[in-house]
Design a protein around this motif. Sequence first.
Motif, mmCIF file in Angstrom:
data_model
loop_
_atom_site.group_PDB
_atom_site.id
_atom_site.type_symbol
_atom_site.label_atom_id
_atom_site.label_comp_id
_atom_site.label_asym_id
_atom_site.label_seq_id
_atom_site.Cartn_x
_atom_site.Cartn_y
_atom_site.Cartn_z
ATOM 1 N N ALA A 176 0.827 -1.209 0.000
ATOM 2 C CA ALA A 176 0.000 0.000 0.000
ATOM 3 C C ALA A 176 0.860 1.258 0.000
ATOM 4 C CB ALA A 176 -0.932 0.002 1.215
ATOM 5 N N ALA A 177 2.101 1.150 0.527
ATOM 6 C CA ALA A 177 2.987 2.316 0.545
ATOM 7 C C ALA A 177 3.748 2.451 -0.768
ATOM 8 C CB ALA A 177 3.959 2.211 1.719
ATOM 9 N N GLY A 178 3.397 1.615 -1.756
ATOM 10 C CA GLY A 178 4.040 1.719 -3.064
ATOM 11 C C GLY A 178 5.283 0.856 -3.196
ATOM 12 N N ASN B 8 -6.534 2.881 -3.463
ATOM 13 C CA ASN B 8 -5.126 2.587 -3.705
ATOM 14 C C ASN B 8 -4.911 1.245 -4.401
ATOM 15 O OD1 ASN B 8 -5.629 0.832 -1.630
ATOM 16 N ND2 ASN B 8 -4.117 1.678 -0.221
ATOM 17 N N ARG C 238 2.231 1.505 -8.460
ATOM 18 C CA ARG C 238 3.151 1.909 -7.384
ATOM 19 C C ARG C 238 3.315 3.425 -7.336
ATOM 20 N NH1 ARG C 238 6.434 -2.189 -9.327
ATOM 21 N NH2 ARG C 238 8.082 -0.748 -9.893
ATOM 22 N N ARG D 203 0.291 4.645 -5.522
ATOM 23 C CA ARG D 203 0.300 4.304 -4.094
ATOM 24 C C ARG D 203 1.290 5.152 -3.307
ATOM 25 N NH1 ARG D 203 0.026 -2.259 -4.708
ATOM 26 N NH2 ARG D 203 -2.243 -2.430 -4.776
ATOM 27 N N LYS D 204 2.349 5.577 -3.989
ATOM 28 C CA LYS D 204 3.338 6.450 -3.380
ATOM 29 C C LYS D 204 2.660 7.690 -2.795
ATOM 30 C CE LYS D 204 7.410 8.899 -5.158
ATOM 31 N NZ LYS D 204 8.246 9.047 -6.366
ATOM 32 N N MET E 199 -1.758 4.817 3.924
ATOM 33 C CA MET E 199 -2.849 4.048 4.511
ATOM 34 C C MET E 199 -2.559 3.741 5.973
ATOM 35 S SD MET E 199 -4.887 0.877 2.836
ATOM 36 C CE MET E 199 -6.622 0.687 3.204
ATOM 37 N N ASN F 216 10.265 1.254 10.773
ATOM 38 C CA ASN F 216 8.877 1.149 10.346
ATOM 39 C C ASN F 216 8.431 2.385 9.575
ATOM 40 O OD1 ASN F 216 7.206 -1.307 11.210
ATOM 41 N ND2 ASN F 216 8.518 -0.932 12.984
ATOM 42 N N ILE G 54 9.542 2.649 5.970
ATOM 43 C CA ILE G 54 8.804 1.878 4.966
ATOM 44 C C ILE G 54 7.958 2.822 4.114
ATOM 45 C CG2 ILE G 54 6.875 0.226 4.720
ATOM 46 C CD1 ILE G 54 8.309 -1.472 6.854
ATOM 47 N N GLY G 55 7.516 3.939 4.718
ATOM 48 C CA GLY G 55 6.785 4.961 3.966
ATOM 49 C C GLY G 55 7.638 5.643 2.904
ATOM 50 N N LEU H 58 9.862 3.868 1.000
ATOM 51 C CA LEU H 58 10.317 2.849 0.043
ATOM 52 C C LEU H 58 10.153 3.279 -1.408
ATOM 53 C CD1 LEU H 58 9.131 -0.595 1.467
ATOM 54 C CD2 LEU H 58 11.459 0.252 1.215
ATOM 55 N N ALA H 59 9.007 3.874 -1.712
ATOM 56 C CA ALA H 59 8.727 4.207 -3.106
ATOM 57 C C ALA H 59 9.457 5.472 -3.558
ATOM 58 C CB ALA H 59 7.212 4.377 -3.295
ATOM 59 N N ALA I 131 17.220 1.090 -0.268
ATOM 60 C CA ALA I 131 16.335 0.521 0.741
ATOM 61 C C ALA I 131 16.800 -0.885 1.103
ATOM 62 C CB ALA I 131 14.906 0.485 0.206
ATOM 63 N N TRP J 11 19.623 4.574 3.652
ATOM 64 C CA TRP J 11 18.644 5.625 3.383
ATOM 65 C C TRP J 11 19.329 6.969 3.256
ATOM 66 C CZ3 TRP J 11 13.720 4.112 2.487
ATOM 67 C CH2 TRP J 11 13.380 2.822 2.897
ATOM 68 N N ARG K 140 4.186 6.615 9.471
ATOM 69 C CA ARG K 140 4.595 5.887 8.266
ATOM 70 C C ARG K 140 3.837 6.427 7.044
ATOM 71 N NH1 ARG K 140 3.513 -0.308 8.524
ATOM 72 N NH2 ARG K 140 1.378 0.456 8.408
ATOM 73 N N GLN L 278 5.280 9.184 3.557
ATOM 74 C CA GLN L 278 5.094 9.096 2.107
ATOM 75 C C GLN L 278 4.887 10.472 1.487
ATOM 76 O OE1 GLN L 278 2.326 5.288 2.683
ATOM 77 N NE2 GLN L 278 2.309 5.957 0.550
#
Lengths: 260, 265
Positions: free
Chosen positions: A171-173, B55, B81, B84-85, B89, B105, B108-109, B111-112, B119, B124, B164, B168
């Motif tokens: 969900a975070a892409g 999403n 993706r 969703r970026k 959620m 954690n 993780i937001g 990642l995209a 990653a 990072w 998180r 994003q």
Amino acid sequence: MNVAPPRPARNWPLLLGTLGFLVGMTWWSGHGIGFSLTELLCNLPGGQRLLQESWPPDFAFLPRLYAPFMETIYIAIIGTVVGGILAIPIAVLAARNLTLGPIVWFADRNFMNILRTLPDLFWAMMFATAVGFGPVAGALALSVFTIAVISKLWSESLEAIDMGMPEAVRAAGGTWLQMIQFGAIPQGLQHYVSYALYAFELNVRASMVLGLVGAGGIGMILETQRANFEYERVTMIILAVLVAVLVIEQISESIRKRLA
Amino acid sequence: MNKNQGSIRFTDASVVYPNGTVGMKDLNLEIRPGEFVVIVGSSGAGKSTLLRAINGLNRMTSGTVEVDGTKVPQKDGRELRVLRKRVGMIFQDFRLVKRLTVMSNVLIGRLAHVPGWRAMFNLWPAHDREVAMKALERVGITEKAWVKAAQLSGGQQQRVGIARALAQEPAIILADEPVASLDPVTTHQIMKDLVRINRELGITTLVNLHFLDLAKQYGQRIIGLRFGELVYDGSAANVTDEDFRDIYGRDFTEDDVLDEDAVGG
């Protein structure tokens, strides 16, 4: 007062039938392999002689076991590390909830089945033919064996993980690979370490046997001494192996218990 | 954050699950950038279906969902993706990696937003670490950054979940029953956080709730769903007990409110 109901009668026909079936099967199988009690009794003195010659163990031989014993451990370590790493993608793709698609899943599952069906001795002989007799063949055979053990066990625990976290990564892409790395593997990590240690225990034991077919290590010494009728040395080797395996299993088991 | 981003439009959208359950029926709905929308309805009314369609976690059977004029792709891939970026959620069960630190954690937001190899090897960029830290600041748990997620209370864990999503830098936040596993006091804190973030950053926020009083207290606009159909759409200020009765198809009871004195009030 409550009276217990009368005890039901035993099903004698079933019990006798089962017993008869087992006896019949055993007799039939013994006949099939040419087993005869008289022959066994006639050969007992030979077995007795073997036992006498095997005792006492030749402790003077112990120092010469060090190098081949370490070779056995090296083979087990390399097999566990190489096989353990290769097992990761194979296990992930075999887990129904994580795999890339039905075709990949089916192919991977069958690949795992083939690895598991063929015994470690077979792989040792194959690699001994391919790369020559010695520890390298043993390490390769154990790598394959380790893949088979870990991928089977771990793919099953991966199927039982909570899919919420992987979905959150999606969900975070995140990509499929990121979903595996950040969402799935952290949940299966404890099991993975536990299975890898278990595979190491199996590998130490297996690498002794693999020596018999020329894959290096202590098994190879065992085979040479046996062929030379040095039974007191054979006893020494077996004792040393027994102690070593027990110690290694104890250590590994205590680590695994602490993980659980 | 760009004030013109975060619009959502459903057009004749329907979702029928493989087992025949109707999750969404001919939905036509428009949500403007920066709105704070609360979605209510009894369980199985299609609240989650609605959020998860935005999403692409749930696929449409027919019709379309658009985010800022772009159709939500109906298959996995780069395009999905990219969408969703921009959509964060928040989940009822928090969905944190318990054995990792709060910081890991929240990252993780990101990642995209970073190259995959960075990653993968936990390299990072400083900028992304900063964004993650700012997100923690916004929910007020910076001091927990290096604590394992498992050691936090439920309310703190949900704050990490919000951080998180914030990491994003999203245009939209979808909160699926974000307070359903929390006690009443924490519930109000989390709801206030969500409202404050919506005001401060102008992020379009959709929250699924099943408590009616919470919906009325915190919602700006309320959307009522029943059997996948839109049965109410209006401002929270004007919603009446009668409207709630229509949405739920029955009189509401103590189970439908968080604070019991709200019944009949």
